[in-house]
Design a protein around this motif. Sequence first.
Motif, short mmCIF file in Angstrom:
data_model
loop_
_atom_site.label_atom_id
_atom_site.label_comp_id
_atom_site.label_asym_id
_atom_site.label_seq_id
_atom_site.Cartn_x
_atom_site.Cartn_y
_atom_site.Cartn_z
N PRO A 8 2.83 18.70 14.65
CA PRO A 8 2.43 17.47 13.97
C PRO A 8 1.30 17.80 12.99
O PRO A 8 0.39 18.56 13.32
N THR A 9 1.36 17.24 11.80
CA THR A 9 0.35 17.58 10.80
C THR A 9 -0.17 16.36 10.06
O THR A 9 0.58 15.42 9.77
N ASP A 10 -1.46 16.38 9.77
CA ASP A 10 -2.06 15.40 8.85
C ASP A 10 -2.56 16.11 7.60
O ASP A 10 -3.35 15.55 6.85
N PHE A 11 -2.11 17.37 7.42
CA PHE A 11 -2.46 18.21 6.27
C PHE A 11 -3.93 18.63 6.26
O PHE A 11 -4.43 19.10 5.25
N SER A 12 -4.60 18.49 7.38
CA SER A 12 -6.01 18.87 7.48
C SER A 12 -6.13 20.38 7.68
O SER A 12 -5.14 21.09 7.93
N GLU A 13 -7.35 20.87 7.61
CA GLU A 13 -7.62 22.28 7.85
C GLU A 13 -7.21 22.67 9.28
O GLU A 13 -6.64 23.74 9.51
N GLU A 14 -7.50 21.77 10.23
CA GLU A 14 -7.15 22.05 11.62
C GLU A 14 -5.63 22.12 11.82
O GLU A 14 -5.14 22.95 12.58
N ALA A 15 -4.91 21.25 11.13
CA ALA A 15 -3.44 21.29 11.21
C ALA A 15 -2.91 22.59 10.62
O ALA A 15 -1.92 23.16 11.11
N VAL A 148 -5.24 23.91 19.05
CA VAL A 148 -5.94 24.92 18.27
C VAL A 148 -7.04 24.26 17.45
O VAL A 148 -6.80 23.26 16.77
N LYS A 149 -8.24 24.82 17.52
CA LYS A 149 -9.36 24.23 16.80
C LYS A 149 -9.79 25.05 15.59
O LYS A 149 -10.19 24.51 14.57
N HIS A 150 -9.69 26.37 15.71
CA HIS A 150 -10.16 27.25 14.63
C HIS A 150 -9.03 28.14 14.13
O HIS A 150 -7.94 28.17 14.71
N ARG A 151 -9.31 28.90 13.10
CA ARG A 151 -8.29 29.76 12.50
C ARG A 151 -8.08 31.01 13.35
O ARG A 151 -9.03 31.65 13.80
N HIS A 152 -6.82 31.34 13.58
CA HIS A 152 -6.44 32.57 14.28
C HIS A 152 -5.33 33.22 13.47
O HIS A 152 -4.15 33.10 13.81
N PRO A 153 -5.71 33.92 12.37
CA PRO A 153 -4.68 34.46 11.46
C PRO A 153 -3.74 35.45 12.14
O PRO A 153 -2.60 35.58 11.73
#
Length: 283
Positions: A8-15, A148-153
């Motif tokens: 699910p996405t709201d196009f935010s950074e977290e999404a 997921v809260k932060h970036r995990h590339p």
Amino acid sequence: MMKRILVPTDFSEEAHHAYEVAVSVARKAGTGIKLLHVVESVSYSPSFSATGDVLTGNNMQQVYVLQLMEAMKVQMNKFLKSVDHEGVPVVQELDVDRPISKIKRTIKEDNVDLVVMGSKGSSGLDEFLIGSNTEKVVRTAECPVLTVKHRHPDFNVREVVLASDFKREVGHAMERFKSFQALFGARLHLVYINTPGAFESSGNLFSKLEDTAKKYNLQNYSVNIYNDVIEEDGILHFANDIRADLIMMATHGRTGLSHLLSGSIAEDLVNHTSIPVLTFQLK
């Protein structure tokens, strides 16, 4: 076997962070992803199809929602291309609905095996994929939810915490957790948080954890007793001590309270830790 992942996405950074992680998991599992964006409308009407096309009527509300959906199509296409998903089939869906209802319906209708959601945690409650909405999905989804809260590339899970009181029947959840462990070839750390209010002797606890490991034929695991004032802090401190890549817990969907630990531990963890949390609702 994992066949479909829902993001699910709201196009935010977290999404976006969640989408990146979902692609990593999908590559490991050899599965596809569905991106879902839900436009929440108070006066939702079935006059709109899932793609935003008007079926009947032409009042101002319908015109407004149609224009909004067209804008969201552009956003969705940008979002789709924002992560390199080569080799991972990704489909997208837009709808006008109540977000939680649509997510639950999609999980059931599409036989979703995993939901991956972004979360800001306990602040910024004006966004969609945070706070109570994320917690509602954690409590009610009929499949595991990875928050997921932060970036995990490069989402590569090596160390996994499984927190429980190991008192109740958790067979269905354990099989899901074992599958996720096996997917990454991770080491599983069973942990019981010993608190002053529910203290047990270490000898009894170690026996209990070993019995659990044998019962579910766990491989590549450790058993741990960790002392702390409250369960949530203990889980977080233990996870940080071993540099965990993932925390796994089962929840009781009817009340939102953890079925394995006292209090709403799973929801609190989703809000307060930077480590991804995989939850599964026990029926």
